[in-house]
Write a protein that holds these residues in place. Structure first.
Motif, PDB file in Angstrom:
ATOM      1  N   LEU A  70      50.931  41.510  33.740  1.00 23.71           N
ATOM      2  CA  LEU A  70      51.294  42.684  34.548  1.00 23.71           C
ATOM      3  C   LEU A  70      50.235  42.941  35.515  1.00 23.71           C
ATOM      4  CD1 LEU A  70      52.657  45.287  35.192  1.00 23.71           C
ATOM      5  CD2 LEU A  70      51.414  46.381  33.130  1.00 23.71           C
ATOM      6  N   HIS A  71      50.492  43.221  36.802  1.00 26.86           N
ATOM      7  CA  HIS A  71      49.513  43.676  37.702  1.00 26.86           C
ATOM      8  C   HIS A  71      49.400  45.245  37.484  1.00 26.86           C
ATOM      9  CE1 HIS A  71      47.688  43.819  42.008  1.00 26.86           C
ATOM     10  NE2 HIS A  71      47.261  44.461  41.202  1.00 26.86           N
ATOM     11  N   LYS A  72      48.868  45.927  36.616  1.00 22.23           N
ATOM     12  CA  LYS A  72      48.651  47.127  36.301  1.00 22.23           C
ATOM     13  C   LYS A  72      48.183  48.105  37.591  1.00 22.23           C
ATOM     14  CE  LYS A  72      46.046  50.670  33.554  1.00 22.23           C
ATOM     15  NZ  LYS A  72      45.871  51.396  34.860  1.00 22.23           N
ATOM     16  N   PRO A  73      48.927  49.092  37.633  1.00 24.43           N
ATOM     17  CA  PRO A  73      48.581  50.077  38.885  1.00 24.43           C
ATOM     18  C   PRO A  73      47.858  50.996  38.293  1.00 24.43           C
ATOM     19  CG  PRO A  73      50.857  50.343  38.388  1.00 24.43           C
ATOM     20  CD  PRO A  73      50.358  49.276  37.230  1.00 24.43           C
ATOM     21  N   ALA A  74      47.002  51.743  39.324  1.00 26.36           N
ATOM     22  CA  ALA A  74      46.321  52.990  38.571  1.00 26.36           C
ATOM     23  C   ALA A  74      47.238  53.771  38.270  1.00 26.36           C
ATOM     24  CB  ALA A  74      45.042  53.508  39.830  1.00 26.36           C
ATOM     25  N   LEU A 105      42.727  48.667  29.814  1.00 23.45           N
ATOM     26  CA  LEU A 105      42.045  49.014  31.206  1.00 23.45           C
ATOM     27  C   LEU A 105      42.136  50.580  31.312  1.00 23.45           C
ATOM     28  CD1 LEU A 105      43.740  46.196  33.562  1.00 23.45           C
ATOM     29  CD2 LEU A 105      41.382  46.070  32.662  1.00 23.45           C
ATOM     30  N   ASP A 106      41.294  50.979  32.021  1.00 23.23           N
ATOM     31  CA  ASP A 106      41.455  52.537  32.018  1.00 23.23           C
ATOM     32  C   ASP A 106      42.497  52.946  32.770  1.00 23.23           C
ATOM     33  OD1 ASP A 106      38.921  52.761  30.615  1.00 23.23           O
ATOM     34  OD2 ASP A 106      37.646  52.642  32.474  1.00 23.23           O
ATOM     35  N   LYS A 107      42.807  54.223  32.691  1.00 22.77           N
ATOM     36  CA  LYS A 107      44.055  54.797  33.623  1.00 22.77           C
ATOM     37  C   LYS A 107      43.812  54.527  35.129  1.00 22.77           C
ATOM     38  CE  LYS A 107      46.354  59.004  34.594  1.00 22.77           C
ATOM     39  NZ  LYS A 107      46.603  60.343  34.689  1.00 22.77           N
ATOM     40  N   ASP A 108      42.445  54.604  35.788  1.00 20.70           N
ATOM     41  CA  ASP A 108      42.313  54.346  37.124  1.00 20.70           C
ATOM     42  C   ASP A 108      42.015  52.873  37.488  1.00 20.70           C
ATOM     43  OD1 ASP A 108      39.720  54.435  35.892  1.00 20.70           O
ATOM     44  OD2 ASP A 108      38.732  55.666  37.264  1.00 20.70           O
ATOM     45  N   THR A 109      42.009  52.173  36.582  1.00 14.10           N
ATOM     46  CA  THR A 109      41.686  50.756  36.639  1.00 14.10           C
ATOM     47  C   THR A 109      43.005  49.805  36.890  1.00 14.10           C
ATOM     48  OG1 THR A 109      39.807  50.811  35.114  1.00 14.10           O
ATOM     49  CG2 THR A 109      40.645  48.448  35.685  1.00 14.10           C
ATOM     50  N   GLU A 110      43.050  49.056  37.960  1.00 14.33           N
ATOM     51  CA  GLU A 110      43.904  48.337  38.377  1.00 14.33           C
ATOM     52  C   GLU A 110      43.776  46.698  37.780  1.00 14.33           C
ATOM     53  OE1 GLU A 110      44.454  48.543  42.619  1.00 14.33           O
ATOM     54  OE2 GLU A 110      45.266  50.444  42.401  1.00 14.33           O
ATOM     55  N   GLY A 111      44.711  45.824  37.845  1.00 14.58           N
ATOM     56  CA  GLY A 111      44.605  44.421  37.734  1.00 14.58           C
ATOM     57  C   GLY A 111      45.480  43.961  36.503  1.00 14.58           C
ATOM     58  N   LYS A 134      35.658  38.053  31.160  1.00 10.31           N
ATOM     59  CA  LYS A 134      36.895  38.718  32.114  1.00 10.31           C
ATOM     60  C   LYS A 134      36.042  39.271  33.379  1.00 10.31           C
ATOM     61  CE  LYS A 134      36.676  40.641  28.349  1.00 10.31           C
ATOM     62  NZ  LYS A 134      36.500  40.657  27.035  1.00 10.31           N
ATOM     63  N   THR A 135      36.572  38.741  34.494  1.00 10.14           N
ATOM     64  CA  THR A 135      36.134  39.025  35.719  1.00 10.14           C
ATOM     65  C   THR A 135      36.743  40.172  36.407  1.00 10.14           C
ATOM     66  OG1 THR A 135      35.477  36.798  35.911  1.00 10.14           O
ATOM     67  CG2 THR A 135      35.574  38.096  38.066  1.00 10.14           C
ATOM     68  N   TYR A 136      35.804  41.092  37.216  1.00 14.45           N
ATOM     69  CA  TYR A 136      36.364  42.248  37.937  1.00 14.45           C
ATOM     70  C   TYR A 136      36.001  42.334  39.047  1.00 14.45           C
ATOM     71  CZ  TYR A 136      37.126  44.082  33.181  1.00 14.45           C
ATOM     72  OH  TYR A 136      37.613  44.321  31.761  1.00 14.45           O
ATOM     73  N   PHE A 137      36.715  42.755  40.061  1.00 13.16           N
ATOM     74  CA  PHE A 137      36.299  43.224  41.368  1.00 13.16           C
ATOM     75  C   PHE A 137      36.007  44.558  41.404  1.00 13.16           C
ATOM     76  CE2 PHE A 137      37.418  45.341  45.240  1.00 13.16           C
ATOM     77  CZ  PHE A 137      36.533  44.634  46.209  1.00 13.16           C
ATOM     78  N   ALA A 138      34.850  44.950  41.869  1.00 13.78           N
ATOM     79  CA  ALA A 138      34.512  46.390  41.851  1.00 13.78           C
ATOM     80  C   ALA A 138      33.886  46.986  43.086  1.00 13.78           C
ATOM     81  CB  ALA A 138      33.508  46.598  40.636  1.00 13.78           C
ATOM     82  N   LYS A 139      34.117  48.112  43.673  1.00 16.55           N
ATOM     83  CA  LYS A 139      33.613  48.520  44.678  1.00 16.55           C
ATOM     84  C   LYS A 139      32.702  49.726  44.056  1.00 16.55           C
ATOM     85  CE  LYS A 139      34.703  51.380  48.853  1.00 16.55           C
ATOM     86  NZ  LYS A 139      35.778  51.797  49.845  1.00 16.55           N
ATOM     87  N   VAL A 140      31.504  49.735  44.156  1.00 13.62           N
ATOM     88  CA  VAL A 140      30.544  50.718  43.775  1.00 13.62           C
ATOM     89  C   VAL A 140      29.684  51.608  44.891  1.00 13.62           C
ATOM     90  CG1 VAL A 140      30.295  49.331  41.678  1.00 13.62           C
ATOM     91  CG2 VAL A 140      28.587  48.816  43.319  1.00 13.62           C
ATOM     92  N   LYS A 213      39.268  46.528  39.563  1.00 16.73           N
ATOM     93  CA  LYS A 213      40.291  45.768  39.309  1.00 16.73           C
ATOM     94  C   LYS A 213      39.921  44.532  38.783  1.00 16.73           C
ATOM     95  CE  LYS A 213      43.623  43.244  42.267  1.00 16.73           C
ATOM     96  NZ  LYS A 213      43.982  43.234  43.748  1.00 16.73           N
ATOM     97  N   ARG A 214      40.761  44.125  37.480  1.00 13.36           N
ATOM     98  CA  ARG A 214      40.370  43.033  36.854  1.00 13.36           C
ATOM     99  C   ARG A 214      41.023  41.783  37.455  1.00 13.36           C
ATOM    100  NH1 ARG A 214      40.414  43.269  30.389  1.00 13.36           N
ATOM    101  NH2 ARG A 214      42.965  43.388  30.622  1.00 13.36           N
ATOM    102  N   ILE A 215      40.400  40.730  37.713  1.00 14.96           N
ATOM    103  CA  ILE A 215      41.222  39.751  38.287  1.00 14.96           C
ATOM    104  C   ILE A 215      41.364  38.491  37.426  1.00 14.96           C
ATOM    105  CG2 ILE A 215      40.690  40.509  40.562  1.00 14.96           C
ATOM    106  CD1 ILE A 215      38.180  38.498  40.672  1.00 14.96           C
ATOM    107  N   SER A 216      40.714  38.561  36.290  1.00 15.99           N
ATOM    108  CA  SER A 216      41.039  37.237  35.507  1.00 15.99           C
ATOM    109  C   SER A 216      40.703  37.520  33.988  1.00 15.99           C
ATOM    110  CB  SER A 216      40.168  35.967  35.914  1.00 15.99           C
ATOM    111  OG  SER A 216      38.691  36.171  35.817  1.00 15.99           O
ATOM    112  N   MET A 217      41.322  36.930  33.234  1.00 13.73           N
ATOM    113  CA  MET A 217      40.503  37.205  31.653  1.00 13.73           C
ATOM    114  C   MET A 217      41.082  35.657  31.178  1.00 13.73           C
ATOM    115  SD  MET A 217      42.317  39.682  28.915  1.00 13.73           S
ATOM    116  CE  MET A 217      43.883  38.974  28.305  1.00 13.73           C
ATOM    117  N   GLY A 218      39.942  34.951  30.527  1.00 12.20           N
ATOM    118  CA  GLY A 218      40.099  33.754  29.920  1.00 12.20           C
ATOM    119  C   GLY A 218      40.602  32.998  31.017  1.00 12.20           C
TER     120      GLY A 218
END
Ligand code: URA
Length: 251
Positions: A70-74, A105-111, A134-140, A213-218
């Protein structure tokens, strides 16, 4: 050998829905018996030998595990049910009982979020001993420095007994804007899954996650053509690589 039963009873007993719901699936042509579409709820099936499928998924004695990416939306929660919030399962077209998200994934996290009914595989993937990456893209907020990278890579204090395990971090860009203030975009790869782990790691270096946003897992990678809110079954290759990865990952 079990007694032959009506198709609608067979489907309801297999957890596909209530008697009236499964009648609708049959009438809509969504049910196949031994590869043939059957539109009569009263048709008899032999539970041990007939291969009954709903929307392409085998049920009953021939039931298989199912795996959806699933591409989880926020805005939705990683739970199987919730009184108030939309859950990730509402994005899955399968009528199969026992589906659940592998991790949170948190409610506001996508991916990328894996949804399955395979408890053993989920257990392996989530085991802290397995160190699944697990790899994430993040804007901080703020400008990421090489010193921040070094700290994150070595392990930071997020209020747990131990420092976080070594992670890898790549700064993709740093931006100074007047409207939004300075921010950075990063890729972060971690092999743990503590509650709010990424957000807490960023806080440990004085940053705040603005988007995650999570972009990969394993071995699974979020496909770029999978829109937010869309899901698809794992391909055979993805399922095999996931099963292999679970077997071979470090204990
Ligand atoms: N880390 C977080 O802080 N949030 C997530 O949703 C996933 C990892």
């Amino acid at each position: 050998m079990a007694k032959a039963v009506r198709l609608d009873k067979f489907l309801a007993d297999a957890g596909a829905g209530t008697r009236s719901e499964v009648k609708k699936f049959i009438q809509k042509g969504q049910v196949q018996v031994n590869g043939e579409t059957v539109r009569r709820p009263e048709q008899k099936v032999q539970p041990d030998t007939d291969r009954v499928s709903l929307l392409g998924e085998m049920l009953g004695a021939h039931e298989e595990f199912v795996y959806f990416l699933l591409h989880k939306p926020a805005g939705c929660v990683s739970a199987t049910e919730d009184q108030r919030e939309k859950t990730v399962l509402e994005y899955i077209p399968s009528k199969r009982k026992g589906l659940f998200p592998v991790g949170r994934l948190d409610k506001d996290t996508e991916g990328l979020l894996l949804i399955t009914n395979d408890g053993a595989l989920a257990h392996e993937l989530l085991s802290p001993k397995k160190h699944v990456e697990k790899t994430y893209f993040a804007k901080v907020s703020g400008i990421f420095t090489e010193e921040d990278v070094r700290k994150i890579e070595q392990g930071v204090d997020i209020g747990e007994e131990k420092l976080t395990l070594p992670a890898s971090l790549e700064i993709l860009k740093t931006v100074e804007t007047r409207e939004e203030g300075p921010y950075s975009e990063i890729h972060l790869t971690i092999c743990e899954g503590k509650f709010h782990q990424v957000k807490r790691m960023m806080e440990a270096v004085g940053k705040k996650v603005l988007y995650l946003k999570r972009i990969s897992m394993g071995p699974l990678v979020l496909p770029c053509n999978l829109e937010k809110g869309q899901c698809r079954p794992l391909t055979r290759e993805e399922t095999v690589s996931l099963q292999k990865a679970c077997k071979t990952m470090e204990k």
